[in-house]
Design a protein around this motif. Structure first.
Motif, short mmCIF file in Angstrom:
data_model
loop_
_atom_site.label_atom_id
_atom_site.label_comp_id
_atom_site.label_asym_id
_atom_site.label_seq_id
_atom_site.Cartn_x
_atom_site.Cartn_y
_atom_site.Cartn_z
N UNK A 284 52.88 -31.05 41.01
CA UNK A 284 53.43 -32.39 40.82
C UNK A 284 52.30 -33.40 40.65
N UNK A 285 52.66 -34.71 40.66
CA UNK A 285 51.65 -35.75 40.40
C UNK A 285 50.50 -35.77 41.41
N UNK A 286 50.73 -35.23 42.62
CA UNK A 286 49.68 -35.25 43.64
C UNK A 286 48.61 -34.19 43.38
N UNK A 287 48.85 -33.33 42.41
CA UNK A 287 47.84 -32.32 42.05
C UNK A 287 46.55 -33.01 41.63
N UNK B 224 56.39 -29.16 45.55
CA UNK B 224 55.32 -30.17 45.46
C UNK B 224 54.19 -29.74 44.54
N UNK C 232 49.97 -41.14 41.68
CA UNK C 232 49.02 -41.56 42.72
C UNK C 232 47.92 -42.44 42.13
N UNK D 296 55.42 -43.21 41.10
CA UNK D 296 55.31 -41.74 41.05
C UNK D 296 53.92 -41.22 40.75
N UNK E 95 51.18 -40.91 45.58
CA UNK E 95 52.38 -40.90 44.76
C UNK E 95 53.55 -41.20 45.68
N UNK F 86 44.82 -42.21 42.09
CA UNK F 86 43.72 -41.56 41.35
C UNK F 86 44.07 -41.25 39.91
N UNK F 87 45.37 -41.23 39.56
CA UNK F 87 45.75 -41.02 38.15
C UNK F 87 45.87 -42.35 37.40
#
Lengths: 550, 143
Positions: free
Chosen positions: A277-280, A274, B137, B135, B130, B139-140
């Motif tokens: 990944x994008x949740x960073x 994880x 989230x 894919x 996400x 906030x992006x």
């Protein structure tokens, strides 16, 4: 304070619509009681002893005056004109009609409030220090991080059907005012030697039947990894937490069973996939979150307000006493943090009426930049009051019954709604609280006892946090009769500890006498300025036992 | 022929023979067999065969058991692109969550639930986290 944009509002509005549909299907008989249960719980709706109870989220305890006014109006239109502040900083309506709840939620959504995940086996409302942003001992303001966690945990698709409820608390101060060691995950904001903000992560704390103090799983987590690390912990818990016995289903049991080393390894091996990944988290997102919690437009004072304040306090000792007991030093010169006690004798702890709510909304607008906070001790806070307005504010609060000067003392007790309202409770808790408040009505004696935390729960579920009160009272059921067990020596501070059971339980009518004996023992044994908890830690439980069971 | 919801529409079930995890791992013709996962099983042995599995079924003995959500999420995160089907006792109110975790097919025991459940697929049009169908989230993506 965080302000919704079109995305936040859309998610909330869609949730209101979804819940409206679920309620309609339930009332029409096409959604079974069993299937509706977790759906309504995840929207804060319990079915209680006498009526449903709706628990509205107050994310990390922060509200504005418009929200307070809506809560007041709803309590009048849909309830009996009062609400209750819970130990998760939330607001509870005690008497709504199930069929009217969707309408209440639609009204709440208009002021960016909701009841999402205030109950059920999911990630609950994240709590924090009620003095966030204004405390003198603050290292890092926890509110932006709480908001980031709020968004991440709201309607998280993977973690809505966990083995059991899941609570996260965050603190960023020297003194822990968020009880982070008593949470499934506790996050302490810290800085490393380079001055970078990161997180010390505590896992596996909790109260309930098996009280456990959380343990450190990560000493320093870099700030961008917050959410992926939380996901790794939650995934390990979701996969391996026990589901065969609800009393053994909290993460604390899993952490104990695996041992913290093995648990950490599992989390790390999940996190490998994880991490990054994008949740960073991005710096931009952290900055965006921070931008909502900037300083209000503080006035610049020289030293006059403080001088004026001491003069007023000398001239009016009742006011002076209230300032001393209920207000706290502010980070900014010329300002004070004002605690509003909801623990007046004769009223259920944490309850507040519609009129009082509306008054406080006006006072927040007039004196404290339109914001108000709820505390896990079931009180309210005006965080930014100019010292030179305190006297005026106090006069108004006094008339409204909101100036009880007992913050942090015996009669400022934490107390769950207990058997008067709650279907889970074994025993009533409010009458015990009231009897103790009535017995200890001599405030000079109460002040002399010093800072003292008395926490009362009506059952094992420990909503009144009895294990971590300096003195804890727990309602138990003995063959259909209500009894009360006492424990001593708990603490919710950084040196957190679980109270020890004093001995056999007592009848309700004996509780004021029992309290008198415990406190009398402390007064006899304390050395000069020693506080209750320190005396207890020095002398142990034996002298208290002797006196109480003599 | 039994019916199910797949990729947002009601279709007829054309699934191959279904084996449990142990049987599937032992089976020589596994590339033409579906595998069914039960809560509490470990995914690890399956992860090295992801490109051989035509269909993964995830059983929900009760809709309150959320372990299956993590199964789908992990399978997708590790690169599985075939069908992931929810079977057993899940409810329509879970469909958006299930979909976001990577389920693309839903087989209710009671087929009369299929039609009304289609509605629940669009309960939400925006999300914070996400997820498999989004894919990135929020906030992006925030403007």
């Amino acid at each position: 304070m965080y302000v919704y944009d079109e995305y936040d509002q859309k998610i909330l509005d869609e949730r209101v619509d979804q819940y409206r549909g679920q309620t309609e299907r339930f009332l029409a008989g096409t959604l079974s009681e069993e299937e509706f249960l977790p759906l309504r719980l995840q929207n804060g709706l319990y079915v209680q002893r006498l009526a449903p109870m709706l628990r509205v989220a107050v994310p990390y305890g922060l509200m504005n005056s418009a929200q307070l006014r809506t809560v007041a109006r709803l309590s009048r239109d849909y309830d009996k004109g009062y609400v209750h502040i819970s130990t998760r900083q939330n607001i509870q309506f005690n008497w709504p009609e199930l069929a009217e709840v969707p309408e209440m939620l639609a009204e709440l959504a208009k002021v960016q409030m909701h009841a999402i995940q205030t109950s059920g086996n999911c990630i609950r409302n994240t709590t924090t220090d009620q003095f966030a942003g204004v405390a003198r001992d603050e290292l890092v303001d926890p509110r932006p991080y709480c908001e980031i966690i709020r968004q991440w945990s709201t309607l998280h698709p993977e973690f809505a059907f966990l083995p059991r409820k899941f609570k996260i608390a965050v603190c960023g101060t020297e003194e822990d005012r968020a009880a982070i060691h008593a949470h499934d995950i506790g996050i302490e904001l810290v800085k490393n030697s380079e001055g970078d903000v990161g997180y010390r992560v505590i896992v596996g704390g909790g109260l309930g039947r098996t009280p456990v103090i959380g343990v450190e799983i990560c000493a320093f987590l870099e700030k961008q990894h917050l959410l992926s690390y939380l996901e790794a912990i939650l995934r390990v818990y979701n996969q391996h937490g026990r589901r065969d016995n609800k009393y053994k289903a909290r993460i604390k049991i899993l952490v104990k069973a695996m041992g913290i080393e093995a648990f950490r390894e599992s989390v790390e091996s999940e996190w490998v996939h994880l991490k990054d990944g994008p949740t960073t988290l991005t710096d931009a997102e952290i900055e965006r979150a921070k931008s909502f919690f900037t300083e209000p437009a503080y006035a610049e004072f020289d030293n006059t307000p403080d001088a004026e304040l001491s003069a007023k306090a000398d001239a009016d000792p009742i006011f002076g006493n209230w300032v001393k007991r209920n207000t706290v030093e502010h980070r900014v010169n010329g300002y004070r943090i004002v605690n509003i006690s909801l623990k007046a004798t004769g009223y259920a702890p944490g309850d507040i009426t519609d009129d009082q709510l509306e008054l406080l909304a006006d006072l927040a607008d007039r004196f404290s930049f339109g914001e108000i906070r709820s505390t896990h001790q079931q009180n309210l806070v005006l965080a930014d009051v100019p010292s030179n307005e305190l006297y005026t504010l106090w006069q108004i609060l006094q008339k409204a019954g909101l100036a009880t000067a007992n913050i942090g003392y015996l009669t400022d007790m934490i107390c769950c709604p207990g058997g008067d309202y709650c279907a889970l409770a074994n025993a009533k808790s409010i009458p015990v609280a009231e009897a103790i408040q009535a017995r200890f009505d001599d405030m000079d004696y109460v002040y002399d006892l010093g800072p003292l935390e008395l926490n009362i729960s009506g059952c094992m579920n420990a909503c009144g946090h009895h294990h971590i009160g300096h003195i804890g009272i727990l309602g138990v059921d003995k063959k259909g009769e209500e009894f009360y067990q006492v424990c001593l020596g708990g603490s919710q501070a950084k040196d957190a500890s679980i109270g020890k059971i004093l001995g056999p339980s007592f009848r309700q009518e004996d509780m004021p006498d029992v309290m008198e004996k415990i406190l009398g023992t402390y007064v006899d044994l304390r050395s000069e300025d020693e506080q209750f908890l320190d005396t207890y830690r020095r002398v142990g439980i034996a002298p208290f036992k002797e006196k109480v069971y003599a | 022929m039994p019916k199910l919801i797949k990729n947002g529409a009601i279709v007829e079930d054309t699934s191959p023979e279904v084996l449990d995890l142990e049987q599937w791992l032992d089976c020589e013709e596994r590339a033409s067999r579906a595998v069914i996962l039960e809560p509490g099983e470990t995914l690890a042995p399956l992860l090295e065969h992801l490109n051989e599995i035509p269909l993964v079924m995830v059983n929900f003995p009760t809709f309150m058991d959320g372990r299956g959500f993590s199964y789908a999420r992990e399978l997708r995160d590790r690169g599985y692109t075939g069908e992931v089907r929810a079977v057993g006792h899940f409810i329509r109110d879970q469909l958006t969550y299930l979909g976001r975790c990577g389920f693309d097919a839903f087989q209710f025991d009671d087929e009369s639930l299929l039609e009304p459940s289609l509605e629940s697929l669009s309960d939400f049009s925006e999300y914070y986290q996400a997820s498999i169908n989004q894919p990135s989230p929020l906030f992006r993506r925030r403007a």
